[in-house]
Design an enzyme around this catalytic site. Structure first.
Site, PDB file in Angstrom:
ATOM      1  N   SER A  60       0.853  -1.059  -0.123  1.00  0.00           N
ATOM      2  CA  SER A  60      -0.015   0.131   0.034  1.00  0.00           C
ATOM      3  C   SER A  60       0.797   1.104  -0.117  1.00  0.00           C
ATOM      4  CB  SER A  60      -1.088   0.020   1.329  1.00  0.00           C
ATOM      5  OG  SER A  60      -1.681   0.981   1.268  1.00  0.00           O
ATOM      6  N   SER A 105       4.565   3.973   3.241  1.00  0.00           N
ATOM      7  CA  SER A 105       4.125   2.677   2.368  1.00  0.00           C
ATOM      8  C   SER A 105       4.186   1.607   3.265  1.00  0.00           C
ATOM      9  CB  SER A 105       4.984   2.674   1.230  1.00  0.00           C
ATOM     10  OG  SER A 105       4.458   1.560   0.389  1.00  0.00           O
ATOM     11  N   LYS A 106       3.357   0.434   3.045  1.00  0.00           N
ATOM     12  CA  LYS A 106       3.691  -0.646   3.785  1.00  0.00           C
ATOM     13  C   LYS A 106       3.584  -1.962   2.829  1.00  0.00           C
ATOM     14  CE  LYS A 106       5.114  -1.732   8.143  1.00  0.00           C
ATOM     15  NZ  LYS A 106       5.661  -0.985   8.955  1.00  0.00           N
ATOM     16  N   GLY A 107       3.863  -2.940   3.180  1.00  0.00           N
ATOM     17  CA  GLY A 107       3.620  -4.166   2.579  1.00  0.00           C
ATOM     18  C   GLY A 107       3.527  -5.423   3.475  1.00  0.00           C
ATOM     19  N   ASP A 148       9.996  -5.980   8.820  1.00  0.00           N
ATOM     20  CA  ASP A 148       8.970  -5.706   9.820  1.00  0.00           C
ATOM     21  C   ASP A 148       8.674  -7.188  10.543  1.00  0.00           C
ATOM     22  OD1 ASP A 148       7.029  -3.385  10.821  1.00  0.00           O
ATOM     23  OD2 ASP A 148       5.514  -5.207  10.644  1.00  0.00           O
TER      24      ASP A 148
END
Ligand code: NAD
Length: 468
Positions: A60, A105-107, A148
């Site tokens: 995202s 952002s992050k995934g 993460d």
């Protein structure tokens, strides 16, 4: 808001709205900032164990007001779009707050890493990287992932290597992800950066006696009783530094399979080794299967360092800690935040508290783009200059410089020294600005709202300079 709808994303959005009201962000811009710009779902097949498995991944992009956008990739069987969007939004606010020049952002990859062999995880990660690269969702200039939950140096090395294979002529390809091993373009001090940041944040909070008094405490970190949830990357390093360097006593540790309690202080390295050898805390001295009793045990500081949604409206009243520092992202829901605050609990919010990771990732990215290690050019020059000064002092006072100090004084800073110095500076300044903001206006109820307001003011300025 009803009970069912207090999701991670809705909590982040309510915290955002509260801050946006106080900042006075216009309706249109508020909407623009709040929603994710895009969220990609990728589904890809990998042939393993003589079978084709389909995996689902997300990336995202919350805000591109600064580029590249930045944020971790987690491997978790429970990951979903809602969670990834909440985490991406938090990244936008976090980067703005600590002045890391990135959008958010992050995934995530929906996977339980413990179910796969290392070589299988490598193939899955490399395929995932190809899918991300195809859509510019991994790129030194556009989107830079990091570790993460469930990922670490190993996965980042695979991703960087795969990216390099796809774009062999990209001179800056190492900068496509951060959190890599030092031998693969990483930076010293990144592995422990988030835990180190938690330590620096707490130390700075204790340099603000009025805040500590507000929470019903006094003195320093020495002797403070601490409970940690999650002894993974962030929780382990935070607990290790606080107990070994600052005299804090880790009285409780919660993990997936139970908890460990020891009023005299848990040996963090011993417990960490036990977890790695046995897959959990079970069997360690002081083990209890009753994690809830540890969550609600009497302590000075609680460090949730596992996952989101741990303290909710259901259990917030039972939390006894005077300070909660959010090492994890989103461990306290919006309603729980209000309950804890009204009880006089000082909450040091995630968007500031766990920013150590992105801060050192920023240093790593700069190192990769400059193609030189921090301190390489200055170290010997510093040594030469300091030796000249020492000689001059010796000549003036007519006696020799004490040798026990000499070595330390002439030695220039290493990369690790510089990383720690930069991180400490960011964490100290971050606490100072949010505490000052909180104290500046009695309509600002807590450090979280203050932190979010500062982030929003900066994002608003950034959009303003673009004429939006
Ligand atoms: P990790 O996978 O290394 O560690 C997580 C730990 O929590 C593991 O030991 C796991 O067993 C434990 N855990 C999981 N569910 C639990 C539960 N229900 N109860 C108790 N323990 C549980 O992950 P990490 O990188 O340390 O990340 C932890 C949190 O910190 C996440 O919220 C992540 O988003 C956040 N964070 C991480 C970084 C980073 O640099 N790694 C940076 C910023 C924020």
């Amino acid at each position: 808001m009803t009970k069912q709808t207090e999701t991670f994303l809705s909590s982040v959005e309510r915290m955002f709205d509260q801050a946006a009201d106080l900042v006075g962000v216009s309706e249109g811009l508020r909407h623009k900032i709040k929603v994710a710009n895009s969220t990609y779902t990728v589904r890809f097949g990998v042939r393993l164990r003589n079978k084709l498995f389909t995996f689902t991944g997300y990336r995202s992009v919350h805000s591109e007001h600064r580029e590249p956008v930045k944020g971790g990739i987690r491997y978790s069987p429970h990951a979903d779009q809602n969670e990834v969007e909440a985490l991406a939004a938090l990244m936008t606010y976090k980067c703005a707050l600590v002045e890391a020049p990135f959008g958010g952002s992050k995934g995530a990859l929906v996977i339980d890493p413990s179910e796969w062999e290392e070589h299988e995880l490598e193939r899955i990660t490399r395929r995932f990287t190809q899918e991300l690269a195809k859509r510019s969702l991994i790129s030194p200039a556009q989107n830079v992932p990091a570790p993460d939950m469930g990922t670490g140096e190993r996965e980042m090395a695979w991703m960087a290597d795969e990216y390099k294979r796809l774009y062999p002529s990209d001179l800056n390809s190492w900068a496509c992800v951060t959190g890599k091993p030092v031998s693969k373009g990483g930076i010293r001090g990144r592995v422990e950066a988030t835990g180190r940041g938690i330590q620096y944040a707490l130390k700075e909070a204790f340099r603000h006696p009025e805040d500590i008094k507000w929470a019903g405490l006094s003195g320093t970190l020495d002797g403070k009783r601490v409970v940690v949830q999650g002894l993974g990357n962030v929780g382990y390093h935070a607990a290790q530094f606080l107990s070994q360097e600052d005299g804090a006593i880790i009285v409780g540790v919660m993990e997936r399979d139970g908890a460990v309690v020891n009023e005299n202080g848990i040996d963090i390295d011993g417990l960490h080794k036990h977890i790695h050898e046995n897959g959990g805390v079970k069997g360690y001295s002081g083990y209890t299967s009753d994690s809830t009793s540890v969550l609600t045990m009497d302590c000075d500081i609680f460090i949730p360092a596992a996952m989101e949604g741990i303290v909710t409206r259901e259990n917030a009243n039972d939390i006894k800690a005077n300070i909660v520092i959010e090492a994890a992202n989103g461990p306290i829901t919006f309603t729980a935040n209000e309950i804890l605050r009204d009880k006089g609990c000082l909450i040091i919010p995630d968007l500031y508290a766990n920013a150590g990771g992105v801060t050192v990732s920023y240093f790593e990215w700069v190192k990769n783009l400059s193609h030189i290690r921090f301190g390489r050019m200055q170290r010997r020059q510093h040594e030469k200059q300091t030796l000249q000064m020492v000689e001059a002092i010796e000549e003036m006072v007519g006696s020799k410089f004490p040798t026990k100090h000499l070595e330390k004084i002439i030695e220039g800073p290493t990369e690790l020294d510089l990383v720690r110095s930069g991180l400490d500076d960011v964490m100290r300044e971050g606490y100072q600005v949010i505490s000052k903001k909180w104290r500046s206006d009695n309509r600002i109820p807590d450090l979280r709202t203050a932190a979010m307001m500062i982030a929003l003011e900066r994002i608003q300025d950034s959009y303003g300079s673009l004429g939006i």
